[in-house]
Write an enzyme that holds these catalytic residues in place. Sequence first.
Site, PDB file in Angstrom:
ATOM      1  N   ARG A 168       0.850  -1.180   0.000  1.00 12.03           N
ATOM      2  CA  ARG A 168       0.000   0.000   0.000  1.00 12.03           C
ATOM      3  C   ARG A 168       0.889   1.233   0.000  1.00 12.03           C
ATOM      4  NH1 ARG A 168      -3.947  -2.320  -1.348  1.00 12.03           N
ATOM      5  NH2 ARG A 168      -6.018  -2.392  -0.398  1.00 12.03           N
ATOM      6  N   GLU A 173      -2.131   8.068  -3.725  1.00 11.48           N
ATOM      7  CA  GLU A 173      -2.572   7.671  -5.065  1.00 11.48           C
ATOM      8  C   GLU A 173      -4.076   7.928  -5.246  1.00 11.48           C
ATOM      9  OE1 GLU A 173      -3.478   2.985  -5.028  1.00 11.48           O
ATOM     10  OE2 GLU A 173      -1.351   3.443  -4.734  1.00 11.48           O
ATOM     11  N   HIS A 212      -1.271   0.490  -9.644  1.00 12.07           N
ATOM     12  CA  HIS A 212      -2.020  -0.350  -8.700  1.00 12.07           C
ATOM     13  C   HIS A 212      -2.782  -1.457  -9.444  1.00 12.07           C
ATOM     14  CE1 HIS A 212      -3.908  -0.201  -4.417  1.00 12.07           C
ATOM     15  NE2 HIS A 212      -3.836  -1.449  -4.859  1.00 12.07           N
TER      16      HIS A 212
END
Length: 327
Positions: free
Chosen positions: A239, A268, A286
Amino acid sequence: MPPKILVARATFPEVLARLSQHFDVESNQDDHVFSEAQLIEKMRGKSGLMPTSSEPVRAALLAACPELKAVCNMAVGYNNIDVAAATAAGVMVTNTPDVLNQTTADFGWALLMATARRVTESEHFLRAGHWKKWRYDAFLGSDVHGATLGIIGMGRIGQAIARRSTGFDMQVLYHNRSRLSPEQEAYANNARYVGKEELLRQADHVVLVLPYSAQSHHTIGAAELALMKPGATLVNLARGGIVDDAALIAALKQHKIAAAGLDVFENEPAFHPDFLSLSNVVLTPHIASASRPTRLAMANCAADNLIAALTPGKTPPNLLNPDVLKR
């Protein structure tokens, strides 16, 4: 009248069709990213929410939506949800574990290999028309075979990454909140448990797959990067926030480590613009779980959780806050 639910982001039509058999569904196939205030307005009068990791479920939403009974995240991580506040409000919270382990482990290796062997950097060089001749020292990278792999966060995904290292004849070191059983260590290519500092000093390639929490924030910062070998690589599949991105950019600029591969970033989808000026970093948006079968399985898992949560007498299979059942 069937319960009303919101599917907060675009998803597979077949999953919406399943949900429509049980609920009055409001969907978001235009895939607008709602602000917290917009999400609160959308959730008024609804019993269920199927968000992704981009939708914040905090005390304000829980207080404004007393009809809410279940929040079923389409993600393994759930740091977008205040689980304690949800429990206090009598709201069930679920996630989608296990369905993405193998796909994410596959992508971890794709990112590790691309980083170690400078794949994207060399492709950009070729596409720009700079390749005129072969050179003995062109894009020299790091070997993966025979190297030492360090994994921080040895859950199911970490173990799947470790098992894949067998074919590369690698030594595996790992650091975790708790040590695995001897049987699990043996199955994970004889992984050896070490302290974080020892792992960072010894590993040629470090992969991060630990969950995000206040305790894991900036697990890798300037001090940790200074411990790594100058030729080492760092891969973050976990993460944003696990790594101090500003410290990593400084280390990459100064060649304190060789390269990094990043699928996640602080703040993000916004991210530090200085990453774009670096040639020794591989950047992906991602997508570690982004195979069609896996994303469909995630959506169906979230739907299964929501259907069970809002069906009297049933318990969702991936309930994160079982104490809520006592209420």
